[in-house]
Design an enzyme around this catalytic site. Structure first.
Site, PDB file in Angstrom:
ATOM      1  N   ARG A 158       0.834  -1.202   0.000  1.00 49.44           N
ATOM      2  CA  ARG A 158       0.000   0.000   0.000  1.00 49.44           C
ATOM      3  C   ARG A 158       0.861   1.239   0.000  1.00 49.44           C
ATOM      4  O   ARG A 158       1.752   1.370   0.832  1.00 49.44           O
ATOM      5  CB  ARG A 158      -0.882   0.045   1.236  1.00 49.44           C
ATOM      6  CG  ARG A 158      -2.185  -0.643   1.016  1.00 49.44           C
ATOM      7  CD  ARG A 158      -3.111  -0.402   2.193  1.00 49.44           C
ATOM      8  NE  ARG A 158      -4.037  -1.517   2.268  1.00 49.44           N
ATOM      9  CZ  ARG A 158      -4.867  -1.729   3.257  1.00 49.44           C
ATOM     10  NH1 ARG A 158      -4.897  -0.880   4.275  1.00 49.44           N
ATOM     11  NH2 ARG A 158      -5.676  -2.752   3.250  1.00 49.44           N
TER      12      ARG A 158
ATOM     13  N   SER B 159      -8.281  -1.138   0.791  1.00 51.55           N
ATOM     14  CA  SER B 159      -9.340  -1.384   1.768  1.00 51.55           C
ATOM     15  C   SER B 159     -10.085  -0.108   2.154  1.00 51.55           C
ATOM     16  O   SER B 159     -10.671   0.541   1.305  1.00 51.55           O
ATOM     17  CB  SER B 159      -8.764  -2.100   2.992  1.00 51.55           C
ATOM     18  OG  SER B 159      -9.787  -2.650   3.765  1.00 51.55           O
ATOM     19  N   HIS B 160      -9.991   0.287   3.430  1.00 55.37           N
ATOM     20  CA  HIS B 160     -10.781   1.423   3.912  1.00 55.37           C
ATOM     21  C   HIS B 160     -10.061   2.763   3.767  1.00 55.37           C
ATOM     22  O   HIS B 160     -10.571   3.787   4.206  1.00 55.37           O
ATOM     23  CB  HIS B 160     -11.143   1.191   5.380  1.00 55.37           C
ATOM     24  CG  HIS B 160      -9.926   0.888   6.213  1.00 55.37           C
ATOM     25  ND1 HIS B 160      -9.352  -0.362   6.222  1.00 55.37           N
ATOM     26  CD2 HIS B 160      -9.155   1.666   7.003  1.00 55.37           C
ATOM     27  CE1 HIS B 160      -8.285  -0.339   6.997  1.00 55.37           C
ATOM     28  NE2 HIS B 160      -8.142   0.876   7.486  1.00 55.37           N
TER      29      HIS B 160
ATOM     30  N   ASP C 195     -17.079  -1.620   3.668  1.00 56.92           N
ATOM     31  CA  ASP C 195     -15.930  -0.832   3.216  1.00 56.92           C
ATOM     32  C   ASP C 195     -15.689  -0.998   1.718  1.00 56.92           C
ATOM     33  O   ASP C 195     -16.421  -1.706   1.029  1.00 56.92           O
ATOM     34  CB  ASP C 195     -14.682  -1.168   4.037  1.00 56.92           C
ATOM     35  CG  ASP C 195     -14.037  -2.479   3.625  1.00 56.92           C
ATOM     36  OD1 ASP C 195     -14.712  -3.320   3.001  1.00 56.92           O
ATOM     37  OD2 ASP C 195     -12.846  -2.676   3.931  1.00 56.92           O
TER      38      ASP C 195
ATOM     39  N   ASP D  22     -13.639  -2.564  -0.348  1.00 53.27           N
ATOM     40  CA  ASP D  22     -13.479  -3.845  -1.040  1.00 53.27           C
ATOM     41  C   ASP D  22     -14.369  -4.940  -0.472  1.00 53.27           C
ATOM     42  O   ASP D  22     -14.280  -6.096  -0.873  1.00 53.27           O
ATOM     43  CB  ASP D  22     -12.015  -4.290  -1.039  1.00 53.27           C
ATOM     44  CG  ASP D  22     -11.474  -4.551   0.359  1.00 53.27           C
ATOM     45  OD1 ASP D  22     -11.842  -3.797   1.290  1.00 53.27           O
ATOM     46  OD2 ASP D  22     -10.673  -5.490   0.540  1.00 53.27           O
TER      47      ASP D  22
ATOM     48  N   ASP E 277     -14.710  -6.366   2.639  1.00 53.30           N
ATOM     49  CA  ASP E 277     -14.367  -7.367   3.654  1.00 53.30           C
ATOM     50  C   ASP E 277     -14.671  -6.908   5.081  1.00 53.30           C
ATOM     51  O   ASP E 277     -14.716  -7.717   5.988  1.00 53.30           O
ATOM     52  CB  ASP E 277     -12.905  -7.839   3.525  1.00 53.30           C
ATOM     53  CG  ASP E 277     -11.888  -6.710   3.645  1.00 53.30           C
ATOM     54  OD1 ASP E 277     -12.305  -5.542   3.778  1.00 53.30           O
ATOM     55  OD2 ASP E 277     -10.684  -6.994   3.590  1.00 53.30           O
ATOM     56  N   ARG E 278     -14.919  -5.605   5.266  1.00 54.88           N
ATOM     57  CA  ARG E 278     -15.262  -5.117   6.609  1.00 54.88           C
ATOM     58  C   ARG E 278     -16.676  -4.576   6.637  1.00 54.88           C
ATOM     59  O   ARG E 278     -17.207  -4.150   5.618  1.00 54.88           O
ATOM     60  CB  ARG E 278     -14.311  -3.991   7.025  1.00 54.88           C
ATOM     61  CG  ARG E 278     -12.878  -4.417   7.116  1.00 54.88           C
ATOM     62  CD  ARG E 278     -12.018  -3.197   7.401  1.00 54.88           C
ATOM     63  NE  ARG E 278     -10.622  -3.507   7.185  1.00 54.88           N
ATOM     64  CZ  ARG E 278      -9.656  -3.265   8.072  1.00 54.88           C
ATOM     65  NH1 ARG E 278      -9.956  -2.691   9.213  1.00 54.88           N
ATOM     66  NH2 ARG E 278      -8.414  -3.578   7.791  1.00 54.88           N
TER      67      ARG E 278
ATOM     68  N   THR F 235      -2.550 -10.321  14.490  1.00 58.26           N
ATOM     69  CA  THR F 235      -3.420  -9.570  13.589  1.00 58.26           C
ATOM     70  C   THR F 235      -3.019  -9.875  12.152  1.00 58.26           C
ATOM     71  O   THR F 235      -1.840  -9.920  11.832  1.00 58.26           O
ATOM     72  CB  THR F 235      -3.305  -8.064  13.883  1.00 58.26           C
ATOM     73  OG1 THR F 235      -3.785  -7.834  15.213  1.00 58.26           O
ATOM     74  CG2 THR F 235      -4.118  -7.250  12.909  1.00 58.26           C
TER      75      THR F 235
ATOM     76  N   LYS G  58     -12.078 -12.191   5.278  1.00 56.62           N
ATOM     77  CA  LYS G  58     -13.200 -11.644   6.038  1.00 56.62           C
ATOM     78  C   LYS G  58     -14.243 -11.205   5.021  1.00 56.62           C
ATOM     79  O   LYS G  58     -13.916 -10.895   3.877  1.00 56.62           O
ATOM     80  CB  LYS G  58     -12.762 -10.515   6.948  1.00 56.62           C
ATOM     81  CG  LYS G  58     -11.817  -9.513   6.348  1.00 56.62           C
ATOM     82  CD  LYS G  58     -11.251  -8.597   7.439  1.00 56.62           C
ATOM     83  CE  LYS G  58     -10.238  -7.652   6.844  1.00 56.62           C
ATOM     84  NZ  LYS G  58      -8.913  -7.756   7.400  1.00 56.62           N
TER      85      LYS G  58
END
Length: 575
Positions: free
Chosen positions: A35, A129-130, A300, A302, A304-305, A369, A401
């Site tokens: 990222r 992601s987010h 979110d 993509d 997954d959350r 994590t 997730k």
């Protein structure tokens, strides 16, 4: 004659070029791939190409030849450009077939699902992601392996090693595909016997079929479209999930079209970070506080959350969410069919899930994590359900997730129990006790200051004298039971992950956890402090989280000296 030469040009094979390049020092992927600021990928010559070549070269040449890979993105700015480069480089590197979502869009759970279904060698997901999107936002490249899950550490290390010595990359610059045209496209390449195939597939279809086999769609449909209709409000946050939400919740499950908002994927997510929490999904919170809706969710970028809200904006803590799912698995056809093997959570997630595991006499695994740690547990049949405190929950139906799956889990439980969100949560607390829980994020810290803070704190808690220490705050005294730097030994392959966070467990089962992460692209370091306190007494289940955890936070600030050492007056974010 002109027609003839036109025909000859179209059928002449596409050349494969080798381009000279120089390595970049900063292409070590993190927990969620590589990222960086979008400007790094867009502006630095060959930065994208180098990383894609490193990723492809990390696979054994024999595995790569003629294999199938999946490619998708969350629709953020620069994704289309990047997909074009990935296609051109995959072809040049001997990949046989690419399966790509329509218009380049596929959710992260969708990619995981497709990799598993078609037995692909892996998949590339373009997402941060987010994190915010757009030219001034972030961009990311995530590589999932053949089980559908994120790369294990060994694969990430291989990619990094290749990237450090890379001198050239292979590409077919003349190869052009049309992402908007569903179906198969074939290309003849120079010196390749078999044509290179690209298949553009419906983004939602394969994933929808999977969900159909997990849930009782009829019972959810009765809940959403029956006589005592549950009114829902779902925010796709202008990410990839819009088409999924519309197709699955509205078309398939009968929710009215206006129950879903922000369902058009935008390159900058409409200018807000696509992060499903109380801050960035404030419009959802406001809509829920109006009282018209019985269930609210945000997803979110993509997919997954997720975040779940009940009527009047009642917030469901993600650590409670996974525990409540665990306690209600018998209402889901998939788990009745496959049985329930065990549960897993990241170390920083609250111990609410542990209490359910104990009551059900099932194994509970505590991992570092990073979703990749759950993969081995699920592949070896040890784990059926897992979750992290950062709004991610999933099961062994895929290896990621899965936000929309979590939404359907909640709707299924509501349909089966005939109860609202808040009632389900409160009954769960009454039965198992409540784990008050929160997280403080100190972001953008000077990496050196953060490193030394964690080093010194580890020295404090490792001292023999620390375990006999008592902390008196107000009328409450906390005695230390144990303290350590968490390390994880994978029960499947014995690999060890060290330095996964400092944790202090008190004699009343309260916990403090400190973790440092450098997840963002060069935005400094982040230190997260997690506090957790268990309350058995139902009379005390409606207290303000910050009030309950105040004494523990005070201890955390005192022993870490974080404000003095970072010059901060408080955290950037509290969740």
């Amino acid at each position: 004659d002109a027609e003839m030469s036109q025909w000859r040009m179209e059928t002449s094979p596409i050349p494969v070029l080798t381009v000279q390049t120089a390595p970049f020092e900063d292409q070590r992927p993190g927990t969620n791939g590589l990222r960086r600021k979008t400007s790094v990928f867009e502006g630095r010559k060959n930065y994208l190409q180098n990383y894609i070549q490193s990723l492809l070269s990390s696979m054994d040449l024999r595995d790569r030849q003629g294999c199938t890979m999946v490619v998708g993105s969350d629709g953020r700015y620069f994704s289309r450009t990047a997909i074009e480069v990935i296609v051109q480089m995959a072809a040049a590197n001997g990949i046989g077939r690419l399966v790509i979502g329509h218009n380049g869009l596929l959710s992260t759970p969708g990619v995981s699902c497709i990799i598993r279904k078609i037995k692909a060698i892996g998949g590339i997901i373009l997402t941060a992601s987010h994190s915010p999107g757009g030219p001034g936002g972030d961009f990311g490249i995530k590589f999932n392996v053949s089980n559908g899950g994120p790369s294990p550490d060994t694969v990430m290390e291989r990619i990094h090693q290749v990237s450090r010595t890379l001198e050239e990359y292979a590409i077919c610059p003349d190869l052009r595909i049309d992402l908007s045209r569903l179906g198969r496209q074939e290309f003849d390449l120079e010196n390749k016997f078999k044509p290179f195939r690209v298949e553009i597939i419906d983004s939602v279809e394969v994933y929808l079929q999977l969900l159909r086999n997990i849930f009782d769609f009829t019972s959810i449909k009765n809940l959403l479209a029956g006589s005592e209709q549950l009114k829902i409000h779902v925010d796709a946050m202008s990410g990839v999930m819009g088409p999924y939400v519309r197709r699955i919740l509205c078309d398939e499950l009968g929710a009215p079209a206006n129950s879903a908002v922000n369902c058009v994927p935008l390159e900058d997510f409409g200018g807000r970070p696509p992060e499903p929490n109380l801050i960035y999904a404030a419009s959802l919170v406001d809509a829920m506080k109006g009282g018209d809706f019985g269930f609210g969710a945000a997803l979110d970028a993509d997919g997954d959350r997720y975040m779940i809200l009940g009527q009047n904006g009642f917030f469901v803590n993600p650590a409670d969410s996974v525990a409540i799912m665990a306690a209600n698995l018998s209402s889901i056809p998939y788990f009745r069919q496959h049985g329930v093997k065990g549960f897993a959570r990241s170390m920083a997630t609250s111990t609410a899930l542990d209490r359910v595991a104990k009551a059900m006499k099932l194994a509970l695994y505590e991992t570092p994590t990073g979703w990749r740690y759950f993969g081995n547990l699920m592949d070896s049949g040890r784990c059926s359900l897992c979750g992290e405190e950062s709004f991610g929950t999933g099961s062994d139906h895929i290896r990621e997730k899965d936000g929309l799956w979590a939404v359907l889990m909640w709707l299924s439980i509501m349909a089966s129990r005939k109860q609202g969100v808040e009632q389900i949560v409160r009954e769960h607390w009454a039965k198992f006790g409540r784990n008050y829980y929160c997280r403080f994020d100190y972001e953008g810290l000077d990496p050196r200051a953060a490193f030394y803070l964690m080093r010194d704190l580890e020295a404090v808690i490792s001292d023999k004298a620390f375990t006999s220490q008592k902390f008196a705050v107000g009328d409450h005294t906390y005695g230390v039971e144990r303290a350590d730097n968490f390390e994880y030994v994978d029960p499947v392959d014995g690999t060890v992950a060290r330095n996964q966070g400092l944790r202090i467990v008190f004699t009343d089962s309260s916990r403090l956890v400190f973790r440092m992460s450098g997840c963002g692209g060069g935005n400094g370091a982040t230190i997260r402090i997690y506090a957790e306190s268990f309350e058995r007494d139902p009379e005390r289940h409606s207290r303000e989280t910050q009030v309950v955890l105040g004494p523990l936070i005070a201890i955390a600030l005192k022993i870490s000296n974080i404000h003095e050492r970072t010059g901060r007056r408080g955290p950037n974010v509290i969740t």
